[in-house]
Design an enzyme around this catalytic site. Structure first.
Site, PDB file in Angstrom:
ATOM      1  N   ARG A  69       0.843  -1.195   0.000  1.00 35.53           N
ATOM      2  CA  ARG A  69       0.000   0.000   0.000  1.00 35.53           C
ATOM      3  C   ARG A  69       0.881   1.248   0.000  1.00 35.53           C
ATOM      4  O   ARG A  69       1.139   1.831  -1.040  1.00 35.53           O
ATOM      5  CB  ARG A  69      -0.954  -0.024   1.210  1.00 35.53           C
ATOM      6  CG  ARG A  69      -2.175   0.936   1.052  1.00 35.53           C
ATOM      7  CD  ARG A  69      -1.876   2.372   1.358  1.00 35.53           C
ATOM      8  NE  ARG A  69      -1.476   2.603   2.733  1.00 35.53           N
ATOM      9  CZ  ARG A  69      -1.017   3.776   3.164  1.00 35.53           C
ATOM     10  NH1 ARG A  69      -0.883   4.799   2.334  1.00 35.53           N
ATOM     11  NH2 ARG A  69      -0.651   3.932   4.435  1.00 35.53           N
ATOM     12  N   ASP A  70       1.405   1.618   1.132  1.00 35.27           N
ATOM     13  CA  ASP A  70       2.244   2.810   1.230  1.00 35.27           C
ATOM     14  C   ASP A  70       3.538   2.630   0.439  1.00 35.27           C
ATOM     15  O   ASP A  70       4.069   3.582  -0.132  1.00 35.27           O
ATOM     16  CB  ASP A  70       2.558   3.088   2.703  1.00 35.27           C
ATOM     17  CG  ASP A  70       3.077   4.492   2.941  1.00 35.27           C
ATOM     18  OD1 ASP A  70       3.424   5.171   1.972  1.00 35.27           O
ATOM     19  OD2 ASP A  70       3.148   4.907   4.109  1.00 35.27           O
ATOM     20  N   HIS A 128       4.029   5.015  12.863  1.00 33.48           N
ATOM     21  CA  HIS A 128       4.330   4.827  11.437  1.00 33.48           C
ATOM     22  C   HIS A 128       5.368   5.879  11.058  1.00 33.48           C
ATOM     23  O   HIS A 128       5.040   7.048  10.859  1.00 33.48           O
ATOM     24  CB  HIS A 128       3.039   5.007  10.628  1.00 33.48           C
ATOM     25  CG  HIS A 128       3.204   4.913   9.152  1.00 33.48           C
ATOM     26  ND1 HIS A 128       2.554   3.959   8.399  1.00 33.48           N
ATOM     27  CD2 HIS A 128       3.924   5.656   8.263  1.00 33.48           C
ATOM     28  CE1 HIS A 128       2.868   4.122   7.117  1.00 33.48           C
ATOM     29  NE2 HIS A 128       3.685   5.154   7.014  1.00 33.48           N
ATOM     30  N   HIS A 165       8.683   7.354   8.734  1.00 34.45           N
ATOM     31  CA  HIS A 165       9.428   7.350   7.476  1.00 34.45           C
ATOM     32  C   HIS A 165      10.882   7.691   7.798  1.00 34.45           C
ATOM     33  O   HIS A 165      11.176   8.328   8.807  1.00 34.45           O
ATOM     34  CB  HIS A 165       8.828   8.357   6.492  1.00 34.45           C
ATOM     35  CG  HIS A 165       7.531   7.903   5.911  1.00 34.45           C
ATOM     36  ND1 HIS A 165       7.358   7.664   4.572  1.00 34.45           N
ATOM     37  CD2 HIS A 165       6.340   7.618   6.489  1.00 34.45           C
ATOM     38  CE1 HIS A 165       6.105   7.255   4.349  1.00 34.45           C
ATOM     39  NE2 HIS A 165       5.484   7.220   5.505  1.00 34.45           N
ATOM     40  N   CYS A 190       4.250   9.272   0.528  1.00 36.29           N
ATOM     41  CA  CYS A 190       2.944   9.783   0.125  1.00 36.29           C
ATOM     42  C   CYS A 190       3.080  10.624  -1.147  1.00 36.29           C
ATOM     43  O   CYS A 190       3.879  11.573  -1.179  1.00 36.29           O
ATOM     44  CB  CYS A 190       2.347  10.628   1.248  1.00 36.29           C
ATOM     45  SG  CYS A 190       0.792  11.427   0.804  1.00 36.29           S
ATOM     46  N   ASN A 237       9.329   4.443   3.871  1.00 34.70           N
ATOM     47  CA  ASN A 237       9.025   4.035   5.234  1.00 34.70           C
ATOM     48  C   ASN A 237      10.249   3.416   5.900  1.00 34.70           C
ATOM     49  O   ASN A 237      11.225   3.060   5.231  1.00 34.70           O
ATOM     50  CB  ASN A 237       7.917   2.963   5.212  1.00 34.70           C
ATOM     51  CG  ASN A 237       6.602   3.484   4.708  1.00 34.70           C
ATOM     52  OD1 ASN A 237       5.764   3.935   5.457  1.00 34.70           O
ATOM     53  ND2 ASN A 237       6.409   3.413   3.398  1.00 34.70           N
TER      54      ASN A 237
END
Length: 310
Positions: A14-15, A205, A207, A238, A247
């Protein structure tokens, strides 16, 4: 000093992949997720039910979810609104995640609406998830700093968390969307939320934009936080936030936990193998460290090393 065990959520498909311009075939993504499950990951944020026009890489969300659910891990999906929640429900997602921004600028850039309207959208998603018998959690983006406004006040993040708690949310992810967090920010923001909302479970979460991702994890561990999100190979970022990069890396995080004696239930070699597959799929070297070096227990033959002789 640290939790004895932690939960790691894989967000690579996903990310990790959402900013990739080259579409990764759905069957390849399915293979990645099955590899994560085989390695011991038990919660995977597999995709997002956003508009395919906005994020073409995630246009296969329904097929990806339906092909991977029921195989030993909770398959979660990010959903931006009620329409996305209905699609996630139909596809069979085990869990829905709706996010809110901690700053007005990021909310308008990423969600095209002010925070007040975004909170209403989150409430609609929560109701759809509850009505469909799905678990629901929320995330607060740019919780440690906004690329447009700078530092975000811990009180503002706490206020949003309180509103989400009023909707029935019991687990909140704090997102360091563009890697602006430092240990000081983690202490300030998380310390405020742990004090104001001791009944909430926090997930972090991070990065690694400025090289502090795992340093921030260490700070979270010292605060007793036992849930983290990461992406295979350090992929991600993003597409709607200036300066966003990858990430924190799943295999690097798993290795760090092993060195600290913290249980994850995840096989290191297994996650490294998937990271190498993802690296081949995107066609470039990924930023993860352990994918190249291996663990410190990996020794080398003296004969294989170049000698410093002239």
């Amino acid at each position: 000093m640290y939790p004895k065990t932690i939960e790691i959520t894989e967000v690579g498909t996903r990310d990790g992949l959402q900013s990739e311009s080259r579409f990764i075939p759905t069957d390849q993504k399915i293979k990645f997720i099955k590899g994560f499950i085989s390695a011991g990951l038990r919660r995977i944020e597999a995709t997002s039910f956003v508009s395919p026009r906005a994020v073409p890489q995630l246009a296969d969300a329904a097929g990806l979810v339906s092909a991977t659910r029921g195989q030993g891990a909770k398959i979660a999906a990010l959903v931006p609104n009620a329409k996305g929640a209905a699609r996630a429900l139909e596809a069979g997602a085990d869990e829905m995640v709706a996010f809110i921004s901690a700053s007005e600028s990021h909310s308008r850039t990423n969600l095209n609406m002010p925070i007040a309207d975004a909170l209403k959208a989150v409430e609609q998603v929560a109701q759809i998830a509850d009505g469909g018998g799905r678990t629901f959690r929320s995330a607060i983006a740019v919780a440690f700093g906004c690329p447009f406004e700078g530092d975000v006040e811990p009180a503002a993040v706490s206020a949003i968390a309180g509103t989400l708690k009023g909707m029935g949310v019991r687990t909140i992810t704090l997102g360091d969307t563009t890697g602006m967090a430092s240990p000081r920010h983690v202490e300030n923001v998380c310390g405020r939320l742990l004090e104001d909302h001791p009944d909430l479970r926090l997930t972090l979460h991070f990065h690694n934009t400025r090289g502090l991702g795992l340093v921030n994890v260490m700070t979270g561990l010292k605060l007793g936080i036992d849930s983290y999100e990461s992406a295979s190979g350090g992929l991600g970022g993003c597409p709607f936030a200036a300066g966003a990069t990858g990430n924190i890396c799943t295999e690097d995080l798993v290795y760090l936990m092993a060195e600290l004696g913290i249980e994850t239930g995840i096989d290191f070699d297994g996650v490294v193998a998937v990271a190498k597959e993802m690296e081949r799929a995107v066609g470039r070297e990924l930023p993860g460290q352990l994918i190249r070096s291996g663990p410190r227990s990996k020794l080398h033959s003296i004969e294989a090393v170049r000698r410093a002789v002239g």
